[in-house]
Each structure stands twice: as C-alpha cells, then as structure tokens.
Design a protein around this motif. Structure first.
Motif, PDB file in Angstrom:
ATOM      1  N   THR A 186      11.393  68.532 -31.194  1.00 23.85           N
ATOM      2  CA  THR A 186      10.339  67.576 -30.813  1.00 23.85           C
ATOM      3  C   THR A 186       8.992  68.241 -31.009  1.00 23.85           C
ATOM      4  O   THR A 186       8.798  69.409 -30.681  1.00 23.85           O
ATOM      5  N   TRP A 187       8.056  67.476 -31.574  1.00 24.22           N
ATOM      6  CA  TRP A 187       6.711  68.032 -31.773  1.00 24.22           C
ATOM      7  C   TRP A 187       5.660  67.081 -31.224  1.00 24.22           C
ATOM      8  O   TRP A 187       5.781  65.862 -31.278  1.00 24.22           O
ATOM      9  N   GLY A 188       4.625  67.673 -30.629  1.00 27.28           N
ATOM     10  CA  GLY A 188       3.556  66.883 -30.028  1.00 27.28           C
ATOM     11  C   GLY A 188       2.417  66.688 -30.999  1.00 27.28           C
ATOM     12  O   GLY A 188       2.057  67.597 -31.747  1.00 27.28           O
ATOM     13  N   ALA A 189       1.860  65.472 -31.031  1.00 26.73           N
ATOM     14  CA  ALA A 189       0.723  65.163 -31.886  1.00 26.73           C
ATOM     15  C   ALA A 189       0.026  63.922 -31.349  1.00 26.73           C
ATOM     16  O   ALA A 189       0.541  63.245 -30.465  1.00 26.73           O
TER      17      ALA A 189
ATOM     18  N   VAL B 101       5.375  67.900 -43.219  1.00 27.88           N
ATOM     19  CA  VAL B 101       5.545  69.325 -42.918  1.00 27.88           C
ATOM     20  C   VAL B 101       6.642  69.508 -41.880  1.00 27.88           C
ATOM     21  O   VAL B 101       7.570  70.314 -42.054  1.00 27.88           O
ATOM     22  N   MET B 102       6.581  68.728 -40.795  1.00 27.05           N
ATOM     23  CA  MET B 102       7.566  68.901 -39.724  1.00 27.05           C
ATOM     24  C   MET B 102       8.968  68.489 -40.172  1.00 27.05           C
ATOM     25  O   MET B 102       9.954  69.124 -39.779  1.00 27.05           O
TER      26      MET B 102
ATOM     27  N   ALA C  44      10.107  68.769 -43.171  1.00 26.16           N
ATOM     28  CA  ALA C  44      10.598  69.843 -44.038  1.00 26.16           C
ATOM     29  C   ALA C  44      11.039  71.051 -43.210  1.00 26.16           C
ATOM     30  O   ALA C  44      12.109  71.633 -43.444  1.00 26.16           O
ATOM     31  N   VAL C  45      10.212  71.410 -42.215  1.00 28.95           N
ATOM     32  CA  VAL C  45      10.569  72.538 -41.353  1.00 28.95           C
ATOM     33  C   VAL C  45      11.892  72.249 -40.653  1.00 28.95           C
ATOM     34  O   VAL C  45      12.793  73.096 -40.608  1.00 28.95           O
ATOM     35  N   ALA C  46      12.013  71.024 -40.106  1.00 29.07           N
ATOM     36  CA  ALA C  46      13.229  70.659 -39.375  1.00 29.07           C
ATOM     37  C   ALA C  46      14.450  70.730 -40.296  1.00 29.07           C
ATOM     38  O   ALA C  46      15.498  71.266 -39.916  1.00 29.07           O
ATOM     39  N   ARG C  47      14.298  70.208 -41.511  1.00 28.45           N
ATOM     40  CA  ARG C  47      15.416  70.218 -42.452  1.00 28.45           C
ATOM     41  C   ARG C  47      15.872  71.645 -42.701  1.00 28.45           C
ATOM     42  O   ARG C  47      17.056  71.945 -42.722  1.00 28.45           O
ATOM     43  N   ARG C  48      14.894  72.549 -42.814  1.00 28.14           N
ATOM     44  CA  ARG C  48      15.250  73.940 -43.076  1.00 28.14           C
ATOM     45  C   ARG C  48      15.860  74.601 -41.842  1.00 28.14           C
ATOM     46  O   ARG C  48      16.542  75.620 -41.944  1.00 28.14           O
TER      47      ARG C  48
ATOM     48  N   ALA D 250      13.389  66.027 -36.966  1.00 24.57           N
ATOM     49  CA  ALA D 250      12.128  66.175 -36.234  1.00 24.57           C
ATOM     50  C   ALA D 250      11.765  64.853 -35.569  1.00 24.57           C
ATOM     51  O   ALA D 250      11.947  63.790 -36.139  1.00 24.57           O
ATOM     52  N   ARG D 251      11.287  64.961 -34.330  1.00 27.05           N
ATOM     53  CA  ARG D 251      10.830  63.734 -33.644  1.00 27.05           C
ATOM     54  C   ARG D 251       9.447  63.992 -33.030  1.00 27.05           C
ATOM     55  O   ARG D 251       9.251  64.959 -32.297  1.00 27.05           O
TER      56      ARG D 251
END
Ligand SMILES: Nc1ncnc2c1ncn2[C@@H]1O[C@H](COP(=O)(O)OP(=O)(O)O)[C@@H](O)[C@H]1O
Ligand SMILES: [Mg+2]
Lengths: 245, 494
Positions: B43-46, B70-71, B73-77, B82-83
């Motif tokens: 989970t990412w805050g924005a 970006v998130m 891609a990061v999550a996939r890696r 990503a949520r």
C-alpha cells in the motif's frame, strides 16, 4: 383643548369606537371609567395617534388628526406628542437609563434642549414628584410607585398641555397608589388638563371635574362626578358607582 | 472561578487520557516487507489532488499517472500488487510513520530533514526548482527577490530554499491557484519544481519561468525507519528499472524525460543532518505572533460583523417586505454555505476581477459571514424588547430612528452581549480556516511547527493552549454578563 367628532375605530370587522363625539376644555380633568374591553384605552391612544382611526376627526392642543394610517405628517405627530403626554399602566420606563436620563432623553433628542438645561429641569421635576434624591437610580432599583412617578415626570418634561393616563395605578398596591394619586392631585391643582382611565374610585369622585362612562365603544354617560354617583342613568354606571355610595 | 478551574482540570485529564490511550494502541511497526509478501499487496500513500502528471483519476475513473506506473512496476518486481490510499499531501509522512500505509510515493523530495526522519529510496526522478515571475518583471535570480513575496507549497524543498533566501514567504496548499495569484500580482514570484511549473506555471498568461535551475533535487519513495529490508528491496527494484529502461519508458510516457535524468544525481539529502529541533523560545514566540494574527483577524472581522449585523436585523424587523427580504436572503446565503467555500470564492474566485490581499479577504469574508449570525442574534434581542418601550418612546415624540437609536438598540445590545461573546469565541476558532488563503494564523503555525519538529502532540497542545488563553477569559466574561443580566431582569420583574 380637545375636540373629538364622530370618531370611529375598527379592528377588522369589529367596531371598537363608534361615533365618539366629545369636547374637553383647558384645565378639565376627565375620569374615564367603564367595563374592560369597552374601548377606553383605544380612545386615549387615538388622541396621541398611537393608533389611527377609520373615520371622524380629532382636534387636540392645536393639531388636527384625520382618519387613516398617516393621520398627520411625522413632524406634526412628533410635535403633537410633545404637547400631549402619556402615562402607561406598566409605566414603561427605559430600564437602561437612570431616572434622570429617562426624563432628559426626549427633551434633548426631540426638542434639542441642551443637556445641562434638561438635567436641571429633570431634577426640578423629580423633586416635584417627591423623588429629588433618586435621580441616579435605575428603574429596577425603584418601587412601582416610584417608577410611575418618574414616568409622570418624564411626560411632564416635554411641557405638555394635556396628559393622558391609562390606568396609572392599576399595577400598584394601595400605598403606592396613594403616592401616585398625590402627584396627580398636585398636577390638578396646577391646572393641567388630564384624561385618566381609571378604576380608582377616588380619582373619579374626588379628582375629576367630569366623568365619562364608556361601554362598547361609545360614551354612554358624561357628567360631573356628583351627578353620576347620585343619579346614574345607565346600568353600567349604576354597577360602577354602586360601590361608591 | 471555581467552575472555570474545575473545567480546566477536567480538560487536562481528558487530554492526558487521550495521550495514554493513543500510547497503548501503538501499532506494531517493522517487518513490513514480510507483511507485504504475505498480503500480496504493497500500500502506498499519495494525494490525488496533486493531479497530472503525478496521479489522477481519468475520465473512466481509473487511477493513472507516472507514480502509479512507478509503483506498479516496483510492486511487480516485488511479486505483489500495488494499492494507492489517498491522504492530504502534507500529512503523508506523519501517516507513514504511524503505519497507515507501507510507503509514500508522491513527489516526495529527498531533503536532509526527511532523511533524518524516514528512510529514502534511490531517486526515480530528478527535478529542478524553477523560479517563475510575472512577465516583464526585472528579477533574474532568487537573490534579487530579497524582501519580496515569494510563494510555494507547504513542506516542499522549495520552502527550505526560500527560508534561507531572505524573502517573504507565502504558503499555498494548491498548485492550481498559486500561479493565478502570481499573475494577479498578489505575490512576486513562485518557486516550485519544474514538474509543477511546466504544467501549471510556465504557460500561464502573464507568467514567465526563468531558464536557470535554482537547484536540483530528486523524488524518492519514503519508507519507515523500521523497514531497512524494504528499502533494500525497493532500491533493487528501482535500480533494475533504471538498468532495463522501464523507468525511462514510464517517464517518457508522462513527457517527463529530460537531460537531467542522465546527468549526475544531486545529493540533496546527503547534506549535514539538520540539528534536532525542540519546542523552545523560538517556537513559542512564533505561536504568540500567530495568536496575535488570529486575535487581530477576529477582532477586525467582528468589528465589521456587529454594525452590519445590526443593520440587517433592523432591516428584517422594520424594513417591510422588500428590505426585509433582502436582509433575509443575505442571511440565508451566508449562513447556508460553508465559510471555507466563501473564503475560496472571495479570495480566489473574485481574484481575477478584484484582487484583494489575503488578510483583507479573510477579514472581509469572516466579517460578512458573522454579520449573518449577529443579525439573527440582534433580531431576537430586538423582538425581546417589550412593545411598551417603543410605545413610550413614540408617545414622547421620538421618531422611529430616534427610538431605535436611544431606546431599542441600546437595550437589544445589552441582551445580545452574552451570545455575542460566545459568537466571538466561535469566530476565533473559525478564523483557523483562513490558512487556505495563505494567512498564517495559529492553526497554520501549528502545522508548520509540527512539520519542523516532526511531531503533532507538542505543537498541537501549544496551539490549544493559545486558543484557550484567548477564549476562556471571554467565555467567563459571557457567563458573568449572563448572570448580571438575569439578576437585572429579576429585579426588573419585581
Ligand atoms: N390590535 C387589536 N386587534 C383587535 N382587537 C383589538 C386590538 N386592540 C384592542 N382590541 C379590542 O378593542 C376592544 C377595546 O380595547 P381597549 O380599548 O383596550 O379596551 P379597554 O381599555 O376599555 O379595556 C377590546 O375588545 C379589544 O379586544
Ligand atoms: Mg385598557
């Protein structure tokens, strides 16, 4: 001094005053008596135009009032009301002002009397109603009788030619009533023209030069107090003065 | 007063209780990478308000933007999904530290301050601080703007730069209106990163961006101090994205790829760590100054509200049909809409037609708003004056205006004094809303201090203390006035 001709006042379909015609000469003291709801207050309030009337004519203190809400222009009304003072049952002093300021307000604001002059006159009037030492008191610091005497002084400060009293002692206990009647007696002796709606028998029989009995919007009897007490014509007057005999 | 002291004691106990409860429920932090893998989700805050190109909802309602890419891609890696969770941008770091989400990815600039408070990933973007001025203005560098008014967003690296530049700072919370105000002449320059400047500023009518970068910096992903293994994983993912060109593709798609991305990366966060700041005399002095702003604003607004409210009340009671209706419409309009909206409309909405300053706009809006409330108080007070008062005045020959001036209004104001005092206390508190039009008052000072001190509790309590110092004496005064009034009326009724 006062000339009322065929005065009519209605509230909606109800007739409150029906063709009232009467004259009052300078110096006369008229006691107005009669059953509650008869129209006594309404007649008094028409005389200084606190209420307008539907038909007829009023001449009072040199001014003429005509029917309708306007009745007279605002400046005339203001001048008329300085010549025709009024004292209320609930005295209606201004609670935020001292006794002295209650009295000086109208002369200063309405007639433009300078403050020191108005204050001197007010002090003299307070002395006249027996309250020379209470100039700085607020209304809530005074008894009912004292407040009513301040109210009379307040009316006198405009130098009126006529004073209208609407049940001035009805809200007072006997002792205070005496104080107020004494002041009215003093005014009578000084020759003030007065109309007094009252239930106080002494005012009607001892103070008044004339008595009007008002019932259902008309003056049903008009004569000197002695005549009314000894030989009342109407049932209303008989009921009323029966107690006095 | 014993009652006042007891109330204060109760308040102190309640606050203490709240602190203890908050302490007992401290979340278990750390070990986030393992939890992410177990959950299968990071989970990412924005803040969606950031808008294009960071992240926004497209017409179909899907979340898009280069930070979403970006998130993802990061999550996939990391082998997860990503949520995004939406929060106010200025609160993202405190909420991250609290554990409301796993990471922050939303134009978070690497700064020494942030590096001291959370872990920062390797950069995914290099930006430039761009200075924008009014077209035709003589300024060429930040140094030339000494003593002038320069605007930026709260809690940005640009703000740190401005603090050292000797300029007057205007703090905004919204990047759309900041360039409007520059064009209108409310500020002399705007310092923001080139991503915002390119989108919202440089094409704005009447605005020119200066060609030289004032400074460069980087956007990074923010990670809690307790999660070094998560930082290692994210850094590895970002490094791989740089190496295989995925990051470049993402930035090109967003039209963000430029020469800066391949030049040496500035090490902004690597500077000397900032001295740890504590709540001391400096902060206290700032709070006192902000309290004066709050008090000054409130007094000025109330001085506008009282006479206007009186006129409105008189209009409603004596104005007849038309004047009465006008007064009524005014009152309903100002009472029926939020003050916050009114502030936006008066300051930003009217700006293009009539650009008044923020303090003037704040006083005007609060004054016009409170006039509506005062009008109803005075109307009630006027109607509470017995009819005999106006009759007695009339019978003495006073005109309607004289009667109002000398008999009715003085009495009505006495009756209205206790509710007026309470309204003034409400106004003191409502004045905190004016921070949205860049006025720094008590509550805004609290958010600024809490960012500097990296904690909300002490600045929050200091702020509460300041408000109480202003309002408790007034409330006490209101109570005394009420008691005196009740006593006078009892005496009057005898
Ligand atoms: N504003 C009003 N509307 C309708 N009726 C009224 C109003 N004022 C007075 N009246 C009526 O007029 C009549 C006379 O009232 P009033 O002059 O006060 O009588 P009095 O003073 O003799 O007791 C009463 O029946 C009263 O109900
Ligand atoms: Mg009556």
């Amino acid at each position: 001094m006062i000339n009322v001709r065929t005065l009519c006042k209605r509230h909606g379909a109800r007739t409150i005053l029906a063709d009232v015609t009467a004259t009052v000469a300078k110096g006369e003291i008229v006691a107005i008596v009669g059953p509650s709801g008869g129209g006594k207050s309404t007649l008094l309030r028409c005389l200084n135009h606190l209420e307008w009337f539907d038909a007829g004519l009023i001449e009072i203190a040199g001014f003429t009032l005509r029917p309708g809400p306007a009745g007279a222009d605002p400046t005339t009304l203001s001048r008329l009301r300085t010549k025709v003072g009024m004292v209320f049952q609930q005295w209606n002093l201004f609670p935020h002002l001292t006794a002295l300021a209650n009295i000086t307000l109208a002369p200063r604001v309405v007639r433009g009397v300078a403050a020191p002059v108005a204050a001197d006159e007010a002090r003299a009037l307070l002395a006249r109603v027996g309250l020379g030492d209470r100039a700085g008191a607020y209304p809530h610091e005074l008894s009912g009788g004292q407040q009513q005497r301040v109210a009379i002084a307040r009316a006198l400060a405009q130098a009126p030619e006529v004073l209208l009293f609407d049940e001035p002692t009805s809200a007072l206990d006997p002792e205070m009533t005496d104080e107020v009647v004494a002041v009215m007696r003093d005014l009578a002796a000084a020759g003030m023209t007065m109309l007094v709606v009252t239930h106080e028998m002494r005012v009607a029989t001892e103070l008044a030069t004339r008595v009007w009995v008002i019932d259902r919007g008309t003056i049903v009897e008009d004569g000197p107090p002695a005549t009314l007490v000894s030989a009342p014509q109407s049932q209303v007057a008989r009921d009323y003065f029966g107690r006095a005999r | 007063m014993p009652t006042g002291r007891r109330a204060l004691l109760a308040l102190a106990l309640a606050l203490l209780g709240a602190v203890l409860v908050a302490g007992c429920h401290r979340r278990e932090l750390g070990g986030t990478l393992a939890k992410i893998q177990k959950r299968g989700e990071i989970t990412w805050g924005a803040d969606r308000q950031g808008g294009e190109p960071y992240l926004w909802l497209d017409d179909s309602g899907a979340l898009v933007g280069f930070e979403v890419d970006v998130m993802d891609a990061v999550a996939r890696r990391l082998g997860v999904k990503a949520r995004m969770t939406h929060y106010n941008w200025v609160n993202l770091v405190p909420l991250l530290k609290r554990g409301d989400f796993d990471v922050v990815c939303n134009g978070l600039e690497a700064t020494p301050d942030r590096a001291a408070s959370i872990l920062l990933s390797r950069p995914y973007f290099v930006y430039a601080e761009t200075l924008a001025v009014r077209t035709g203005a003589p300024y060429k560098t930040l140094a030339e703007l000494k003593g002038k008014k320069v605007a930026t967003l709260d809690q940005t690296y640009a703000l740190d730069l401005l603090k050292g530049a000797g300029v007057e700072i205007a703090l905004y919370e919204d990047n759309q209106v900041i360039y409007d105000d520059l064009a209108l002449g409310r500020v002399d320059a705007v310092l923001l990163d080139n991503v915002i400047a390119d989108r919202y500023g440089c094409n704005h009518a009447g605005v020119t961006c200066l060609p030289d970068d004032v400074a460069r910096g980087t956007y990074v992903i923010g990670i809690r101090k307790e999660d070094p293994e998560l930082k290692t994983a994210i850094d590895a993912a970002l490094a791989a994205m740089t190496a295989d060109g995925e990051l470049e593709r993402i930035l090109r798609k967003a039209r963000l790829w430029d020469h800066r991305q391949t030049e040496p990366v500035p090490d902004v966060a690597g500077g000397p760590p900032p001295p740890k700041r504590y709540f001391g005399v400096v902060q206290l002095r700032r709070f006192a100054a902000a309290a004066l702003v709050t008090l000054g604003l409130s007094v000025a607004a109330f001085l506008l509200a009282v006479p206007l409210g009186l006129v409105l009340a008189i209009g409603r009671v004596y104005g007849g049909r038309w004047l009465g209706a006008v007064a009524r419409v005014y009152i309903e309009l100002w009472r029926g809409t939020p003050v916050l909206l009114q502030l936006y409309l008066v300051y930003f909405g009217l700006g293009p037609y009539y650009a008044i300053g923020p303090v003037t706009a704040a006083i005007l809006t609060l004054g016009l708003n409170y006039a509506a409330y005062e009008a109803e108080v005075y109307r009630g007070a006027i109607l509470a004056i017995p009819r005999g008062q106006a009759e007695a005045a009339k019978a003495l020959g006073l005109s309607p205006v004289q009667s109002l001036r000398h008999v009715i209004v003085p009495q009505a104001l006495r009756l209205a004094l206790p509710p007026m005092t309470n309204d003034f206390v409400s106004l003191l508190k409502d004045s905190s809303l004016v921070s949205v039009i860049t006025v720094i008052e008590l509550t805004k000072q609290m958010t600024i201090s809490s960012a500097e001190l990296q904690g909300w509790l002490i600045p929050g309590l200091a702020c509460a203390g300041m408000y109480l110092a202003l309002s408790v004496p007034l409330s006490e005064l209101a109570r005394r006035l009420e008691r005196r009034l009740a006593r006078d009326q009892r005496a009057h009724a005898l």
